[in-house]
Scaffold this motif. Sequence first.
Motif, PDB file in Angstrom:
ATOM      1  N   GLY A 264      -6.299  -0.605  12.048  1.00 23.24           N
ATOM      2  CA  GLY A 264      -7.272  -0.600  10.964  1.00 23.24           C
ATOM      3  C   GLY A 264      -7.622   0.779  10.463  1.00 23.24           C
ATOM      4  O   GLY A 264      -8.258   0.918   9.414  1.00 23.24           O
TER       5      GLY A 264
ATOM      6  N   LYS B 232      -6.941   8.985   4.349  1.00 23.37           N
ATOM      7  CA  LYS B 232      -6.345   9.237   3.040  1.00 23.37           C
ATOM      8  C   LYS B 232      -5.930  10.705   2.990  1.00 23.37           C
ATOM      9  O   LYS B 232      -6.719  11.600   3.289  1.00 23.37           O
TER      10      LYS B 232
ATOM     11  N   GLN C  51      -5.795   2.810   9.141  1.00 30.35           N
ATOM     12  CA  GLN C  51      -5.129   3.050   7.855  1.00 30.35           C
ATOM     13  C   GLN C  51      -6.042   2.754   6.668  1.00 30.35           C
ATOM     14  O   GLN C  51      -5.783   3.212   5.555  1.00 30.35           O
ATOM     15  N   THR C  52      -7.138   2.027   6.905  1.00 31.39           N
ATOM     16  CA  THR C  52      -8.085   1.734   5.827  1.00 31.39           C
ATOM     17  C   THR C  52      -9.266   2.700   5.812  1.00 31.39           C
ATOM     18  O   THR C  52     -10.082   2.650   4.885  1.00 31.39           O
ATOM     19  N   TYR C  53      -9.392   3.565   6.820  1.00 36.55           N
ATOM     20  CA  TYR C  53     -10.526   4.469   6.915  1.00 36.55           C
ATOM     21  C   TYR C  53     -10.439   5.552   5.837  1.00 36.55           C
ATOM     22  O   TYR C  53      -9.349   6.057   5.539  1.00 36.55           O
TER      23      TYR C  53
ATOM     24  N   GLY D  52       0.824  -1.191   0.000  1.00 37.10           N
ATOM     25  CA  GLY D  52       0.000   0.000   0.000  1.00 37.10           C
ATOM     26  C   GLY D  52       0.858   1.239   0.000  1.00 37.10           C
ATOM     27  O   GLY D  52       2.025   1.195  -0.365  1.00 37.10           O
TER      28      GLY D  52
ATOM     29  N   GLN E 112      -2.052   5.659  11.353  1.00 36.94           N
ATOM     30  CA  GLN E 112      -2.166   4.453  10.536  1.00 36.94           C
ATOM     31  C   GLN E 112      -1.853   3.194  11.358  1.00 36.94           C
ATOM     32  O   GLN E 112      -0.800   2.582  11.235  1.00 36.94           O
TER      33      GLN E 112
ATOM     34  N   ARG F  13      -1.411   2.439   3.988  1.00 34.85           N
ATOM     35  CA  ARG F  13      -2.781   2.558   3.495  1.00 34.85           C
ATOM     36  C   ARG F  13      -2.959   1.632   2.299  1.00 34.85           C
ATOM     37  O   ARG F  13      -2.000   1.323   1.579  1.00 34.85           O
ATOM     38  N   PRO F  14      -4.169   1.177   2.067  1.00 39.96           N
ATOM     39  CA  PRO F  14      -4.397   0.348   0.877  1.00 39.96           C
ATOM     40  C   PRO F  14      -4.007   1.110  -0.370  1.00 39.96           C
ATOM     41  O   PRO F  14      -4.182   2.332  -0.461  1.00 39.96           O
TER      42      PRO F  14
END
Length: 282
Positions: free
Chosen positions: A119, A127, A121-123, A46, A116, A279-280
């Motif tokens: 989890g 971003k 880091q996916t919110y 990511g 991050q 992050r993704p």
Amino acid sequence: MPTEDDKYPESTGRRRFVKGVVGSASLAGVGTAAAAGINSTTAQTGEGGGTTQFMAMENTAGPAPRGMPQIPVEIDSEGYLKGVWPEVKTVTQGGQEITVAETELGGKTYSSEWFQYCGVQTYPGVKPDADQDNYFRYSGNSKFEWQNEEVSEGAKIHVDDFDDYATWGNGIGRSGLGKPAQGTWRSQDVPPSGKMPIQVIRSTRIEEMAKDNEWLNASTEEGFVANLNKCTHFCCVPTFKGLPGSSVASAENMIYCQCHQSVYDPFNIIQKTFVALPRPGE
């Protein structure tokens, strides 16, 4: 006869949890270098992430491996509280161009990578260039009676709501240490599972500390300090002076996580290092 799952009495406020926690919790003692090695072999690919220095409310007791990251605060011209978001820029990392949010503040490098973990880091809100206005907004079902009675879920947090901060108390610990509220950040029109939980505290102690501390002078305002409210142990949501059971851990004047009794000191902001998760990818 009580089972293994019943070994923590209800009075402690300690949540029951499965044996799998033991193996996971043992990783909490892994050093930064070792954690970086683990991260490099197990984390999803990511953007962003890696070894990161951050400012945190110090973890003083319990299994949490480090403090919770502080969110710099600013107040707009109408008295509404916002979390400062770092400057968005494009950098080259690992041979590819990525978008990051990073800026210099109070003599420190402030980065979105502070948040991050767990989890988050996916919110959507983490971003760097997410379309969010950065205002703190009240969450619902707060641990604080004043918040549930006087303000509405989703309303922007305002300075005037804390007029009694120098004397406020709720029967937990000492009165006058500060007035807290629970909320969300960078989470408008985001599903509940992706809302970033935050906590703000207004305290005369923060006002005094900020007078001769470069970082706190830049990252707090009018006695307000804020943190991403995710316990660094197992990602639960702790509370400052919100749980009567906190006395079991001598944490009635601290931020207390009832899940596994981690304790954080909101009046001791320190610099720490951890391995931020990526992050993704886009």
